[in-house]
Design an enzyme around this catalytic site. Structure first.
Site, PDB file in Angstrom:
ATOM      1  N   ARG A  69      -3.400  -6.464  11.638  1.00  0.00           N
ATOM      2  CA  ARG A  69      -4.735  -7.038  11.444  1.00  0.00           C
ATOM      3  C   ARG A  69      -4.607  -8.514  11.095  1.00  0.00           C
ATOM      4  NH1 ARG A  69      -6.403  -5.785   7.153  1.00  0.00           N
ATOM      5  NH2 ARG A  69      -4.827  -4.328   6.421  1.00  0.00           N
ATOM      6  N   TYR A 197      -4.458  -5.064  19.181  1.00  0.00           N
ATOM      7  CA  TYR A 197      -3.751  -4.275  18.179  1.00  0.00           C
ATOM      8  C   TYR A 197      -4.660  -3.519  17.222  1.00  0.00           C
ATOM      9  CZ  TYR A 197      -0.518  -2.484  14.862  1.00  0.00           C
ATOM     10  OH  TYR A 197       0.183  -1.594  14.091  1.00  0.00           O
ATOM     11  N   LYS A 206     -11.615   0.267  11.137  1.00  0.00           N
ATOM     12  CA  LYS A 206     -11.927  -0.625  10.027  1.00  0.00           C
ATOM     13  C   LYS A 206     -13.248  -1.370  10.255  1.00  0.00           C
ATOM     14  CE  LYS A 206      -8.603   0.856   7.737  1.00  0.00           C
ATOM     15  NZ  LYS A 206      -7.225   0.507   7.653  1.00  0.00           N
ATOM     16  N   HIS A 226     -11.863   2.919   1.663  1.00  0.00           N
ATOM     17  CA  HIS A 226     -10.509   2.957   2.247  1.00  0.00           C
ATOM     18  C   HIS A 226      -9.694   4.005   1.475  1.00  0.00           C
ATOM     19  CE1 HIS A 226      -6.713   0.426   3.498  1.00  0.00           C
ATOM     20  NE2 HIS A 226      -6.964   1.377   4.360  1.00  0.00           N
ATOM     21  N   SER A 248      -3.460  -1.098   2.341  1.00  0.00           N
ATOM     22  CA  SER A 248      -2.742  -0.777   3.570  1.00  0.00           C
ATOM     23  C   SER A 248      -1.239  -0.648   3.314  1.00  0.00           C
ATOM     24  CB  SER A 248      -2.990  -1.872   4.607  1.00  0.00           C
ATOM     25  OG  SER A 248      -4.384  -2.000   4.800  1.00  0.00           O
ATOM     26  N   CYS A 250       0.412   1.437   1.542  1.00  0.00           N
ATOM     27  CA  CYS A 250       0.770   1.728   0.148  1.00  0.00           C
ATOM     28  C   CYS A 250       0.785   3.222  -0.149  1.00  0.00           C
ATOM     29  CB  CYS A 250      -0.151   0.994  -0.816  1.00  0.00           C
ATOM     30  SG  CYS A 250       0.134  -0.783  -0.824  1.00  0.00           S
ATOM     31  N   ASP A 277      -7.136   7.821   5.628  1.00  0.00           N
ATOM     32  CA  ASP A 277      -7.415   6.372   5.602  1.00  0.00           C
ATOM     33  C   ASP A 277      -8.837   6.016   5.174  1.00  0.00           C
ATOM     34  OD1 ASP A 277      -6.261   3.747   6.105  1.00  0.00           O
ATOM     35  OD2 ASP A 277      -7.567   3.592   7.849  1.00  0.00           O
ATOM     36  N   ARG A 369       3.264   1.849  14.614  1.00  0.00           N
ATOM     37  CA  ARG A 369       2.414   2.981  14.216  1.00  0.00           C
ATOM     38  C   ARG A 369       2.419   4.107  15.247  1.00  0.00           C
ATOM     39  NH1 ARG A 369      -1.449   2.038   9.611  1.00  0.00           N
ATOM     40  NH2 ARG A 369      -0.759   0.036   8.794  1.00  0.00           N
TER      41      ARG A 369
HETATM   42  P1  GTP Z   1      -2.474   2.232   6.098  1.00  0.00           P
HETATM   43  O1  GTP Z   1      -2.421   3.161   7.269  1.00  0.00           O
HETATM   44  O2  GTP Z   1      -1.960   0.865   6.419  1.00  0.00           O
HETATM   45  O3  GTP Z   1      -3.811   2.159   5.442  1.00  0.00           O
HETATM   46  O4  GTP Z   1      -1.367   2.727   5.038  1.00  0.00           O
HETATM   47  P2  GTP Z   1      -1.143   3.979   4.089  1.00  0.00           P
HETATM   48  O5  GTP Z   1      -1.731   3.684   2.751  1.00  0.00           O
HETATM   49  O6  GTP Z   1      -1.552   5.249   4.743  1.00  0.00           O
HETATM   50  O7  GTP Z   1       0.440   3.952   3.867  1.00  0.00           O
HETATM   51  P3  GTP Z   1       1.586   5.006   4.231  1.00  0.00           P
HETATM   52  O8  GTP Z   1       1.360   6.348   3.603  1.00  0.00           O
HETATM   53  O9  GTP Z   1       1.808   4.981   5.689  1.00  0.00           O
HETATM   54  O10 GTP Z   1       2.848   4.384   3.482  1.00  0.00           O
HETATM   55  C1  GTP Z   1       3.379   3.145   3.801  1.00  0.00           C
HETATM   56  C2  GTP Z   1       4.782   2.995   3.290  1.00  0.00           C
HETATM   57  O11 GTP Z   1       4.883   3.334   1.899  1.00  0.00           O
HETATM   58  C3  GTP Z   1       5.768   3.875   4.026  1.00  0.00           C
HETATM   59  O12 GTP Z   1       6.887   3.104   4.387  1.00  0.00           O
HETATM   60  C4  GTP Z   1       6.159   4.921   3.013  1.00  0.00           C
HETATM   61  O13 GTP Z   1       7.453   5.388   3.204  1.00  0.00           O
HETATM   62  C5  GTP Z   1       5.970   4.219   1.666  1.00  0.00           C
HETATM   63  N1  GTP Z   1       5.570   5.190   0.609  1.00  0.00           N
HETATM   64  C6  GTP Z   1       4.552   6.078   0.679  1.00  0.00           C
HETATM   65  N2  GTP Z   1       4.498   6.850  -0.435  1.00  0.00           N
HETATM   66  C7  GTP Z   1       5.506   6.429  -1.237  1.00  0.00           C
HETATM   67  C8  GTP Z   1       5.971   6.827  -2.536  1.00  0.00           C
HETATM   68  O14 GTP Z   1       5.444   7.729  -3.182  1.00  0.00           O
HETATM   69  N3  GTP Z   1       7.036   6.131  -3.040  1.00  0.00           N
HETATM   70  C9  GTP Z   1       7.635   5.132  -2.349  1.00  0.00           C
HETATM   71  N4  GTP Z   1       8.668   4.522  -2.922  1.00  0.00           N
HETATM   72  N5  GTP Z   1       7.237   4.729  -1.109  1.00  0.00           N
HETATM   73  C10 GTP Z   1       6.182   5.364  -0.574  1.00  0.00           C
HETATM   74  C1  SPV Z   2      -4.599  -0.627   7.589  1.00  0.00           C
HETATM   75  O1  SPV Z   2      -4.113  -1.736   7.827  1.00  0.00           O
HETATM   76  O2  SPV Z   2      -5.124  -0.348   6.479  1.00  0.00           O
HETATM   77  C2  SPV Z   2      -4.566   0.424   8.625  1.00  0.00           C
HETATM   78  C3  SPV Z   2      -4.125   0.063   9.974  1.00  0.00           C
HETATM   79  O3  SPV Z   2      -4.940   1.560   8.336  1.00  0.00           O
HETATM   80  S1  SPV Z   2      -5.336  -0.770  10.898  1.00  0.00           S
HETATM   81  O4  SPV Z   2      -6.061   0.223  11.704  1.00  0.00           O
HETATM   82  O5  SPV Z   2      -4.646  -1.716  11.751  1.00  0.00           O
HETATM   83  O6  SPV Z   2      -6.279  -1.420  10.011  1.00  0.00           O
HETATM   84 MN    MN Z   3      -5.791   1.660   6.250  1.00  0.00          MN
END
Ligand code: GTP
Ligand code: SPV
Ligand code: MN
Length: 584
Positions: A69, A197, A206, A226, A248, A250, A277, A369
């Site tokens: 983004r 993208y 979003k 979110h 994002s 996290c 999400d 992704r």
């Molecule tokens: P968006 O799709 O961008 O909104 O992200 P999201 O919040 O769904 O994040 P996602 O669960 O994909 O996690 C992103 C990164 O954080 C990955 O590389 C995970 O491996 C890492 N991660 C997730 N949960 C944990 C955790 O409990 N501990 C640690 N150390 N890393 C974590």
């Molecule tokens: C984020 O960035 O929080 C996502 C991926 O979930 S995107 O759809 O690119 O915003």
């Molecule tokens: Mn997101």
């Protein structure tokens, strides 16, 4: 093809502007998927993956400059600047139409315009809303097919109504200098140009389900957030639901799909995924807050996803999935950093260059992704299609903080919880362009996604709290505290259930807590560590509040809150009360 005159008129106008050679109305059929897939493969836009190992899966690379983004080029376009507020980029509405109108002029010459009708929310729900996206990218069509309820079902849902969100996307030259993601909440319109993208172009996600929907939610008395949505089932078979807002990349997808530690699995605990999400939240007739996931698929972060960290995500993307910017192996399967300990000896990286483990660069982009249908998720909730969604017991805020924020704490009440969300901070990630690892305030994980003045957004949260007779309890978590070597202290992932169980025990009045200046902290003994490799003292450290860091923290909070001309009095009072409790 469809008879809605409002849709027809608008499509005609947009076609007159962009001048496509053809217009294709998408019906969402299997025949359509096959036809578009074939075409995209023949032009090289998509690569067919090994159909024996990954049936129905496709591979795509975006332009090198178009991998996340672009917050700096994302705008809220209203008549008054004040309506976009201090945290959004603003463009005057007419100026934005003129500027982007010039870029769209003839942008689809020699190309096909696809008309994608889609629903955000289950087709059976009166709360669901329709959008129509016009795009010249088959990649977008195939992704929207997975991420939304798309095609005829959406036109049937819309009927002859004029109420739909009008989205226009043109890939044009993918020129970063002329890339714009513009939202016109006053006109239910989204214009996106020069990107291809994810969050910039899958306009249901979003752009609509957060930016436009947050604006609509404020007007109509609901919330677009979110947030992931998950259910925790206890050994008796009772399920309680939690939503969580993390910025994002996290950990939302990971938490939403967590697999309980062995001991808990054996006891009969289960986690069910409703969403990973976005949550649309409404007050139910029973006086509780109810959550619906408006999406139909996951657009999840690939790197770090493994059979160890998130088996459910990996199992979800074994069929009918689109992989974007990951590494392509010679056998027509995919790989990314953190998938396993066996990087391919030779492969083609996300930049289409030969790659070996010695290349010294990442094989997959950090924001690469997978787009996968939610229905393929082994732990998808049986409430996923429920028109009313699920009742929420707890709202959890969180982010990446190497220091300062404890593993978990509970806010004193809704109003304090809104303050905790409003002052939330997290280290930046690869999900947006720009520096990674910089601490920034990201209120409710909505900094890049709130479609209006964030001062008004805080007020909306406060007002919703007053209107919910039986509101969820609000918590804050941090899985990311690090030790002197920079290593994560808390094991995270499946073990996060241990923290969720404390949260639910608090909601159910089953466990005491320790009152601290920042909120209620768990007694260390009340978070079960059996089966982890951390001891009670380490946990006590994770739950400790360092006075020096918190003194710094409140200073930084003051600078953050000072940005909001429309900061509600309640938030100011909460800030003063926190300072007083800390004695600073
Ligand atoms: P968006 O799709 O961008 O909104 O992200 P999201 O919040 O769904 O994040 P996602 O669960 O994909 O996690 C992103 C990164 O954080 C990955 O590389 C995970 O491996 C890492 N991660 C997730 N949960 C944990 C955790 O409990 N501990 C640690 N150390 N890393 C974590
Ligand atoms: C984020 O960035 O929080 C996502 C991926 O979930 S995107 O759809 O690119 O915003
Ligand atoms: Mn997101």
């Amino acid at each position: 093809m469809y008879n809605n005159i409002y849709v027809k008129d608008w499509v005609e106008q947009m076609a007159a502007l962009t001048q496509p050679d053809n217009i294709v109305w998408c019906d969402g059929s299997e025949e359509e998927r096959e036809r578009l897939t074939k075409e995209a493969i023949s032009t090289g836009e998509m690569i067919e993956l090994n159909q024996e190992v990954l049936p129905g899966c496709l591979y795509h690379r975006t332009a090198e400059n178009d991998v996340a983004r672009v917050e700096g080029r994302t705008f809220i376009c209203t008549e008054k600047k004040e309506d976009a507020g201090p945290t959004n980029n603003w463009m005057d509405k007419s100026a934005a139409y003129a500027k982007l109108g010039a870029l769209y002029a003839g942008a689809m010459k020699g190309r096909t315009m696809y008309v994608i009708p889609y629903i955000m929310g289950p087709a059976s729900s009166e709360f669901s809303k329709v959008g129509i996206e016009l795009t010249d990218s088959i990649y977008v069509v195939l992704n929207m097919r997975i991420m939304t309820r798309m095609g005829k079902v959406a036109m049937d849902f819309l009927g002859d109504s004029a109420h739909f969100i009008k989205g226009l996307h043109a890939k044009k030259d993918v020129d970063p200098e002329n890339r714009y993601i513009c939202h016109f909440p006053e006109d239910n319109t989204i214009w996106s140009i020069n990107s291809a993208y994810g969050g910039n172009v899958l306009l249901g996600k979003k752009c609509f389900a957060l930016r436009i929907a947050s604006w609509l939610g404020r007007q109509e008395g609901w919330m677009a957030e979110h947030m992931l949505i998950l259910g925790v089932e206890n050994p008796k078979g009772d399920v309680q639901y939690i939503t969580a807002a993390f910025p994002s990349a996290c950990g939302k997808t990971n938490l939403a799909m967590l697999i309980p530690p062995k001991k808990y699995e054996e006891m009969g605990y289960k986690v069910w995924t409703v969403g990973d999400d976005i949550a649309w939240l409404r007050i139910g007739k029973d006086g509780r807050l109810w959550a619906v996931n408006p999406e139909a698929g996951f657009f999840g972060v690939a790197p770090g996803t493994s059979m160890k960290s998130n088996p459910n995500a990996l199992l979800t993307c074994q069929k009918d999935t689109i992989f974007t910017n990951v590494c392509l192996k010679p056998d027509g399967t995919v790989w990314w950093e953190g998938m396993d300990k066996n990087p391919p000896a030779q492969a083609i990286d996300w930049l289409d260059k030969p790659w070996t483990p010695d290349s010294g660069v990442k094989a997959a982009h950090p924001n690469s992704r997978f787009t996968a249908p939610a229905k393929h998720c082994p732990c998808i909730s049986d409430k996923f299609e429920d028109p009313n969604g699920v009742p929420v017991s707890a709202i959890v805020f969180g982010g990446r903080r190497a220091k300062v924020a404890p593993l978990v704490y509970q806010s004193f009440d809704w109003e304090h919880g809104v303050f905790v969300g409003a002052t939330m901070a997290s280290e930046t990630t690869a999900a947006a362009t720009g520096a990674v690892g910089v601490v920034r305030r990201d209120p409710m994980a909505m900094l890049p996604f709130c479609g209006y003045n964030m001062g008004d957004y805080f007020k909306h949260w406060l007002e919703m709290g007053k209107k919910i007779p039986n509101p969820p309890k609000i918590f804050n978590v941090n899985w990311f505290r690090t030790n002197e070597e920079g290593k994560f202290i808390w094991p995270g992932f499946g073990d996060n259930l241990r923290v969720l169980l404390w949260i639910l025990a608090r909601c159910n009045g089953e466990v005491d807590a320790v009152e601290s200046p920042i909120g209620y902290l768990p007694k260390a003994e009340d978070i079960d560590l059996d089966g982890t490799d951390i001891d009670l003292d380490t946990l006590k450290g994770l739950l400790s509040i360092d006075m020096d860091s918190w003194t710094e923290e409140v200073k930084d909070q003051a600078a953050h809150l000072a940005k909001f001309e429309k900061l509600p009095e309640e938030i100011k009072a909460q800030y003063e009360a926190l300072k007083k409790r800390l004695g600073v």
